[in-house]
Design a protein around this motif. Structure first.
Motif, PDB file in Angstrom:
ATOM      1  N   ASP A 206      -0.772  -7.759   0.892  1.00 35.86           N
ATOM      2  CA  ASP A 206       0.086  -6.826   1.633  1.00 35.86           C
ATOM      3  C   ASP A 206      -0.313  -5.380   1.363  1.00 35.86           C
ATOM      4  O   ASP A 206      -0.675  -5.025   0.237  1.00 35.86           O
ATOM      5  CB  ASP A 206       1.557  -6.979   1.193  1.00 35.86           C
ATOM      6  CG  ASP A 206       2.126  -8.341   1.521  1.00 35.86           C
ATOM      7  OD1 ASP A 206       1.584  -8.996   2.421  1.00 35.86           O
ATOM      8  OD2 ASP A 206       3.110  -8.731   0.880  1.00 35.86           O
ATOM      9  N   GLU A 207      -0.201  -4.555   2.391  1.00 38.10           N
ATOM     10  CA  GLU A 207      -0.222  -3.120   2.143  1.00 38.10           C
ATOM     11  C   GLU A 207       1.124  -2.736   1.540  1.00 38.10           C
ATOM     12  O   GLU A 207       2.171  -3.234   1.943  1.00 38.10           O
ATOM     13  CB  GLU A 207      -0.456  -2.355   3.448  1.00 38.10           C
ATOM     14  CG  GLU A 207      -1.855  -2.493   4.014  1.00 38.10           C
ATOM     15  CD  GLU A 207      -2.086  -1.565   5.186  1.00 38.10           C
ATOM     16  OE1 GLU A 207      -1.362  -0.544   5.277  1.00 38.10           O
ATOM     17  OE2 GLU A 207      -2.963  -1.859   6.004  1.00 38.10           O
ATOM     18  N   ARG A 338      -3.501  -2.360  -8.158  1.00 38.11           N
ATOM     19  CA  ARG A 338      -4.394  -2.125  -7.025  1.00 38.11           C
ATOM     20  C   ARG A 338      -5.483  -1.101  -7.350  1.00 38.11           C
ATOM     21  O   ARG A 338      -6.274  -0.756  -6.482  1.00 38.11           O
ATOM     22  CB  ARG A 338      -3.580  -1.626  -5.826  1.00 38.11           C
ATOM     23  CG  ARG A 338      -2.526  -2.607  -5.303  1.00 38.11           C
ATOM     24  CD  ARG A 338      -3.161  -3.790  -4.603  1.00 38.11           C
ATOM     25  NE  ARG A 338      -2.179  -4.730  -4.099  1.00 38.11           N
ATOM     26  CZ  ARG A 338      -1.684  -4.710  -2.857  1.00 38.11           C
ATOM     27  NH1 ARG A 338      -2.088  -3.780  -2.011  1.00 38.11           N
ATOM     28  NH2 ARG A 338      -0.809  -5.621  -2.478  1.00 38.11           N
TER      29      ARG A 338
END
Length: 441
Positions: A206-207, A338
């Motif tokens: 997912d962003e 991330r």
């Protein structure tokens, strides 16, 4: 300064968590006291909670807009009112009040130099507006000294080093638990399993607005020289060797350099990734440890993080307990889940299997078993020799064909043994099971 939380802070949650502070700093007072050559003005901007009279709401917003237009810089305080967060109930959204978002639009229209300061107990949605503001400070509920803490950070007297302990999604629907929470008819199904929080977001790719572990400061850092060494056995192994057995640990070292022009504190995060082909569903990466390091501008220092070998285990129903899979683990160092800066591979020796095999176990489970797999393949080879002919050749070819082998992998061994062309007849399956049990002790 605009926003009621600057003057009336939410310094704690509601319900039984409330305490009586010995003193209570406000951001408005502390920023005014610390100001040097700067005039600090204030506008309420909106009510907490919102005033129901539209005329009053417009007057508050218009005053704030006029103040923003004549100011050099705007500190806009946004947040959730106390009645939105308490014990005994859950929020059904993660949005800031619409009145506050409308005020943000009006302020940005007359002054682009806006720093938003949030005041909230749980995550609030920051998309898409966070892309339009130059600075964003997540203030959470800071306690009785929160006002002075914010003043020191905003004026740069201290370098912030906080990191997010949860992911801020783009929207509520992106949360891994969205389809199973809050449940129905008095029951909650924890459908996300091990994929809670960042583990679910990262697995699905997912962003997100801001990832788990994210946090900025007034300097920057570089990571290099990552190494991983397994300890605790008769012979220590490095990242090219085998890991140690039960009770060991992994020493992870990484060099951190302050590449900016002022002192700062970095939070080094160490993640691990399970071996390829793991027999169970595993996250893309899992936080295994972290360490903080204070560095002057240009300074470098080695950081050590130790990971217990047991932390690499998963709970296996088949094995009847916690179990470390053998294989090559990816060890990662980064500034968030991330923002991975460097990686290294570490070969880890797996736990001996405690699983008992029966004829009801699938061919795939037999082949994956460290004892049962070799025994079964040997039985297949001997069976082909004893039963030479077209049927035996067909059975041998079934395992050699990757498509057929994948098809058979989900079938119980005793079902395969009943096939006419099977190199191992059903009558031999109990003996194979006894051999596995005897080898396990």
């Amino acid at each position: 300064m605009i926003g009621e939380p600057a003057r009336t802070p939410r310094y704690q949650g509601a319900g039984s968590s409330q305490v009586t502070p010995t003193r209570l700093d406000t951001a408005l007072e502390c920023l005014r006291e610390s100001a040097q050559g700067v005039r600090v003005e204030f506008a309420e901007g909106y009510g907490m909670p919102d005033d129901e009279d539209p005329a009053v709401r417009e007057e508050l917003a218009a005053d704030a807009e006029r103040l923003a237009a004549r100011s050099d810089t705007v500190l806009l305080f946004l947040g959730l009112p106390a009645q939105e967060e308490s014990e005994g109930f859950d929020r059904d959204h993660i949005d800031l009040p619409a009145t506050q978002l409308a005020l943000l639009d009006r302020v940005l229209a007359v002054n682009p130099r806006v720093a938003v300061v949030l005041s909230n107990g749980g995550v609030v949605r920051t998309s898409p507006w966070h892309e339009r503001v130059p600075a964003l400070v997540e203030g959470w509920l800071l306690g009785q000294g929160g006002g002075s803490a914010l003043a020191r950070v905003l004026y740069g007297h201290v370098n912030p080093s906080g990191r997010l302990a949860e992911t801020i999604p783009l929207r509520l629907e992106d949360s891994p638990s969205h389809l199973s929470f809050p449940g129905e008819e008095g029951h909650v199904r924890y459908g996300e399993g091990v994929f809670v929080g960042y583990r679910g977001h990262d697995r699905r790719g997912d962003e997100v607005a801001f990832p788990f572990g994210h946090g900025l400061s007034y300097t920057s850092f570089a990571h290099s020289g990552l190494s991983a060494v397994a300890r605790g056995g008769d012979e220590d192994k490095d990242s090219d060797g085998e890991g140690e057995g039960e009770g060991g640990w992994v020493e992870v070292r990484v060099t951190v350099t302050n590449t900016g022009d002022r002192q700062g504190r970095e939070v080094v995060q160490i993640y691990s990734r399970a071996p390829e082909g793991s027999g169970v569903a595993r996250p893309v990466r899992e936080l295994r440890g972290f360490a903080t390091v204070d560095l002057e501008a240009g300074e470098s220092r080695d950081v050590l993080v130790e990971i217990d070998r047991a932390d690499l285990a998963h709970y296996s129903e088949r094995e009847g307990g916690w179990f470390v899979e053998g294989g090559t683990y990816r060890i990662e160092a980064g500034a968030s889940s991330r923002d991975i800066r460097c990686t290294v591979d570490l070969r880890v020796e797996g736990d001996p299997s405690r699983a008992r095999l029966t004829g009801r176990n699938t061919l795939g489970e037999w082949l994956a078993h460290p004892v049962g797999g070799p025994l079964l393949l040997d039985a297949f080879a001997r069976g082909r020799g004893a039963r030479s002919g077209a049927g035996a050749d067909a059975g041998a070819g079934a395992l050699a064909d990757p498509v057929m082998r994948r098809f058979l992998a989900g079938m119980p061994l005793e079902v395969i043994a009943e096939f006419p062309q099977s190199p191992v007849p059903l009558s031999q399956v109990p003996a194979l099971c006894e051999q596995v049990a005897a080898a396990r002790g």
